[in-house]
Structures are given as C-alpha cells and as structure tokens.
Design an enzyme around this catalytic site. Structure first.
Site, PDB file in Angstrom:
ATOM      1  CB  SER A  97      26.547   1.763 -28.723  1.00 26.63           C
ATOM      2  OG  SER A  97      26.625   2.942 -28.002  1.00 26.63           O
ATOM      3  CG  ASP A 241      25.844   7.407 -29.563  1.00 25.29           C
ATOM      4  OD1 ASP A 241      26.851   6.964 -28.965  1.00 25.29           O
ATOM      5  OD2 ASP A 241      24.742   6.830 -29.575  1.00 25.29           O
TER       6      ASP A 241
HETATM    7 MG    MG Z   1      26.977   4.933 -28.640  1.00 28.37          MG
END
Ligand code: MG
Length: 447
Positions: A97, A241
């Site tokens: 991430s 995301d």
């Molecule tokens: Mg992420």
C-alpha cells in the site's frame, strides 16, 4: 525483526522480515484453510519485490490444491471486486500500500472480496508459525490461470455513476498514481469518462514521491494542476485504494475530504441511509449524516472493522476518513480510489460546481494530528482523561483508545496498531480551543 501479523494484513521488509519462503507458507496456510478445490483471485502492485512474492503465494496455494486466477498488476480494489465478480472463495493481494518501497505485504480476502476477520488471520498465523505445509496429491494440485478483468471493472464503475453528465462536462484532470497499480486503471477510466487528462509519475514501479499521498508529498501534483488550469487533481497510493484531491487552486486536501464528498452525495441520493466510519474520523461525518437524517456508526480503526460492520448493518457507504478510502457496498467491500474519483467527477458535472466550492460546502473543523513516540502509562492517562471528561461534560468512547466528544469538538488518543506509538487527533470548531486541547493532552501524557 520478524514478519508482522496485524488484523489489517501481514507485512515485512522484503528479504529481511518477509521472504518468498514466508509468502509460500502463508499462501499454503491460507489455501489449506480454504480447502482443496477452492478458487482464489490474486494480484499485485508495482513494487520490485511483488512478482517474487506473488509467485511464491501462488505456489503455496496450488500446493494446497487451490486454483488461482492471477490478475497480474492491478489495484487492490480491482482484486476485491473480482473475487465477487468471478464468484471465487477468496483473494490474496500482494501490496504494501502506502508503506516505503522496501516493504511488502499480503492482504487476505474471503468470500465477496471482504478482508478476512482478525480471528481468521490468527488461524493463518498459527499454521504459519507451526511450520505446517499441506501438500495435495499430484492429481488434485491447483491450477493457475490468468484473467484480465480491468475493462469490466471500469465498466462496472461507469454503471454506478452518471456517465453522460461526466462526459458532457469534459473536466480537466491531473492524475498522480505515483508509479502504482492505479496506472493500469484510472487513466483508462478517465479517458472513457471524457476528461482531458494529464498523468504524472506514470512509470510503473518508479516511485517519484513519498508513497503516502499526503499533502507534503503532493507538491508536483499541486503545481501541475494549478499551472495547467486543470479543474481537479487526484493522487493514489501504490495500490490505488486511496484517493487524495487537489483543488483547481492547487490546494492539497486532507484525505478525509474525498470520503466526505462521496458520503455526502450518496446519503443525499438516498435521503438518509447508514454510514460506517472509524473512531478517528472527523466530526464532519456526524454533521453530514445529520444533514440527511442518516444513521452513523463508528468502529475501531482499520478497514477490517469498517467492512465487517458495513456487512452487518447493511450500510450504504462507509470508509476510513483518516486515509481517504471510500467503501461502496453496491460495488464491493473494499476501499476504492478509482470509484471515489468517478463519483467526485459526477458531483462536479451534475452540480456544475468547482471542486473548491463542493469542499467549502462541507462542515469543517480545525484539526491537529500528531504522534507521540515515548512510552505512555496508558492506564494512568486514561484515568486522568476520564476525570477531564467529567469536568467538561464530554462523552467518552473507549472502543479503540479513548475518544472524548463535546458539542463543538473532540479528541482521540490511541495506540497505533502498526507502529509503536501513540496517535492523537484533535478537532474543534474553534482554532484556539483545538490548541488548548493539544496543550492539555501533552501535559497529561508527559506527567
Ligand atoms: Mg493502499
């Protein structure tokens, strides 16, 4: 240092605390829990170590008799959506991430692409630590196939927004995916939505700025957005995301603004509904919910808690304000940056407003965030805080750290789940009051 298991994922530094051997064993442990004949969707971000980790995960799953559908380099939300779309039994995301490039991590997904519960992660950890390895027989070893789901993923987002309005508005957009997996989705979606797009930092695997899309790291995006006269700038982290917004004036917004804009749109469309956010989220979410008579539910920090609560209460929208991640269950149960971007463009197009105007319509608070790295006597601090709560008539919530609310402000003090430190968030309508709270908290903690 060893591999770190948290309710949010399993992570470590590649080659040190996290090796291909670890990935093989975790893939196998997860596969043995799902059982022979299960089907798992996998994918990865653009990190240099991701292909090695992914291959090892696949070998572990296949050895356990689990079939794998490999999506290659795709955003995390694409994998989450695809687990449901392909009706698979689970998923594995290879991505650290927003963590620095030397890190990598595994996020394990269950049915419908929902991150597995903390107790399920615990089960995987136990098998991993025991060193057990499940070998299926030669005749039931799992297969690997490849699939390209990106066109259908984009088409699904476009069915969830008013695509004609967005196309007509021909919005000028600057995108900064920072060499992450978003490169393979968001620019294509933007072009299909009729935007006039400029993409920066678009070489896969080349991270030109800090990976966390914070205001301090988005200087280039800010400058390019302003100098091109674009209407909006968007930034992702490496697995896309998350979404951060830059206004037409080049102002980088705090990450919870993206979630607030989307929550406001969805609750307005529904004239109410239910929203789930974490306990560290801004009071503006309470204000937005009350605008539309909607129900607001708070959970501990961590996508896993938000997602499972959303399933339980059949929420209409939710997310983690603190990191700009929007969860829209009509799509899937993970934070989705490309969807959030499309929904924000829809608002600009349909309402005919500049992004700065849409943001100024949001209830805003003065916010102070800081971390304390020293050891804190947690029990003692709690006692003192509760005394203050009584004196000031503040409401106390201790589901995750301690949050205290009053009419025009609140603060939260909690232990980080991923690092050894105490995190503090303070919000108040009045700047001076926010500052007073900061001093008071520092005094109590240092005593
Ligand atoms: Mg992420």
């Amino acid at each position: 240092m060893s591999l770190i298991f948290t309710p949010l994922g399993i992570r470590g530094i590649f080659g040190e605390s996290f090796t291909a051997m670890d990935a093989l064993r975790i893939g196998n442990a997860f596969g043995s829990i799902l059982g022979e004949g299960s089907e798992v969707v996998v994918g990865m971000d653009t990190r240099q170590s991701s292909p090695v980790i992914l291959k090892a995960v696949i070998a572990g799953l296949n050895s356990a008799g689990v079939d794998v559908i490999n999506l290659g380099v795709v955003p995390t939300p694409t994998i989450e959506w695809a687990v449901d779309y392909l009706d698979a039994d689970g998923g594995v995301v290879v991505s650290a991430s927003h963590n620095p490039p030397e890190w990598n991590a595994l996020k394990l997904l269950g049915k419908r692409g929902i991150i597995i519960r903390p107790e399920e992660t615990e089960e995987v950890r136990k098998l991993y630590e025991k060193g057990s390895f499940y070998n299926s027989s030669w005749s039931s070893v799992g297969k690997e196939e490849h699939a390209d789901v990106i066109p259908e993923y984009i088409a699904t987002i476009e069915r969830l927004v008013d695509i004609e309005s967005i196309r007509e508005a021909k919005i000028r957009v600057v995108l900064d995916p920072n060499g992450g997996a978003g490169i393979f989705v968001t620019p294509y979606m933007m072009r299909d939505l009729g935007t006039e797009l400029t993409t920066i930092n678009s070489v896969p695997g080349v991270f030109s700025r800090e990976l966390e899309p914070r205001p301090e790291s988005l200087v280039t995006l800010s400058n390019v957005t302003r100098s091109l006269g674009a209407s909006i700038g968007f930034a992702h982290d490496t697995d896309a995301d998350r979404l951060t917004i830059v206004t037409e004036q080049g102002e980088v917004m705090p990450e919870d603004v993206s979630l607030a804009l989307v929550v406001d749109a969805i609750l307005r469309e529904l004239k109410g509904g239910t929203v789930v956010v974490n306990i560290a989220s801004s009071k503006m979410f309470d204000d937005i919910a009350s605008r539309y008579g909607a129900r607001i539910i708070k959970v501990p920090v961590g996508e896993v808690y938000v997602a499972h609560k959303m399933v339980e209460v059949k929420a209409d929208v939710g997310g983690e304000g603190s990191c700009g991640g929007v969860i829209y269950p009509k799509f899937h149960y993970g934070r989705d940056g490309p969807f959030a971007a499309a929904k924000i463009l829809e608002r600009m197009a349909k309402e005919g407003k500049k992004i700065s105007q849409l943001i100024s319509d949001l209830p805003r608070y003065h916010i102070i965030r800081f971390d304390i790295k020293t050891k804190v006597d947690w029990e003692n601090t709690k006692k003192k805080l509760e005394k203050i709560a009584k004196e000031r008539g503040m409401m106390v919530n201790d589901m995750d750290g301690i949050r205290m609310d009053e009419e025009s402000g609140w603060f939260l003090i909690r232990e980080s789940k991923t690092e050894h430190k105490i995190r503090v968030v303070i919000e108040h309508k009045n700047k001076e009051e926010a500052e007073n709270l900061r001093k008071e908290i520092l005094r109590i903690i240092s005593e």
